[in-house]
Design an enzyme around this catalytic site. Sequence first.
Site, PDB file in Angstrom:
ATOM      1  N   ASP A 160       5.042  -8.019  -5.411  1.00 59.81           N
ATOM      2  CA  ASP A 160       6.087  -7.657  -6.380  1.00 59.81           C
ATOM      3  C   ASP A 160       7.275  -8.621  -6.343  1.00 59.81           C
ATOM      4  OD1 ASP A 160       4.885  -5.499  -7.634  1.00 59.81           O
ATOM      5  OD2 ASP A 160       5.640  -4.056  -6.169  1.00 59.81           O
ATOM      6  N   LYS A 211       1.090   3.365  -2.056  1.00 54.30           N
ATOM      7  CA  LYS A 211       1.581   2.052  -1.614  1.00 54.30           C
ATOM      8  C   LYS A 211       2.021   2.009  -0.145  1.00 54.30           C
ATOM      9  CE  LYS A 211       3.745   0.893  -5.861  1.00 54.30           C
ATOM     10  NZ  LYS A 211       4.789   0.096  -6.489  1.00 54.30           N
TER      11      LYS A 211
END
Length: 289
Positions: free
Chosen positions: A106, A69
């Site tokens: 997110d 990520k």
Amino acid sequence: MTGTFIRAAVIGHPVTHSKSPSIHGYWIAKYGLSGSYEAIDLSPQDLERGVRDLTARGYAGFNVTVPHKRAVMDLCAELDYTARRIGAVNTVIIGPDGALEGRNTDAFGFLENIRAAVPGFDFSAGPAVVLGAGGAARAVVDALVQAGAKKIVLANRTRDTAQELAQRCACPCDIVVADWEYRHDVLEGAALLVNTTSLGMKGQPPLTIDLGRLPPGAVVNDIVYAPLETDLLAAAKTRGNRTVTGIGMLLHQARPAFAAWFGVMPEVTDELTERVLSCHPRQGSASDR
Ligand code: ATR
């Protein structure tokens, strides 16, 4: 099926546990689209080569999970505002010229999950207590700030990590760091409690917290979704607090990515939720795609 065949994927290492193929596969079928979504295992040393390969093969984009990520950010020509603030990318759009645009969905997933479960919830109504200060907490704190929270209390086992997270948030809201041992006390007056730690997840130690000081009107959210009803949520429910499970964050964070690649903003349905929960009944938290 209609339209051009569109390919997308999730990359990670390991990646077999990923629920993303179930989520995106469900939507591809539901909306009658022509496309595929697969899980691709790429070790850190293969990341760059693997991403170049997806670009060369005409993929529309990919999701990114552990451990890439952060590393994938260096491969992106462009990063959206949220990815830059959170310091992690979970979604990549491959442009027609092959340039990568990194996004982070997110925070969106967290907010949409709360909004869907508690319609009209006012994030500015009172302090939010966030347990944990890892990757998931960064997204949750970012979301809370964007949603207008006026005060956020961070309690993490490692105080320095919480301190760093508080310092990196250049925001108008008040971010206070509390020692982990005082996590019970800081619940006084809170409007929202969010567990972003791995505690309470299947196979992990329990989360011990005394909810005695939490106001009855507070909402409690656990981003752990295996088990779906964690001990924290069960305890909160017993005292009459409204509770929000973690599975919705995982499902909602996938929606903007799907929309960017396949051109349809998909819905989170009960059928999808059940399908995802029934596959791979192992440990999981919403930031773990
Ligand atoms: P994620 O990306 O899911 O947030 P992470 O970045 O590894 O995962 O963060 C895990 C969080 O759970 C951290 O806040 C961690 O606390 P530390 O910063 O002290 O490591 C918290 N955590 C994990 N195990 C814990 C434990 N036994 N007790 C308290 N907190 C714990």
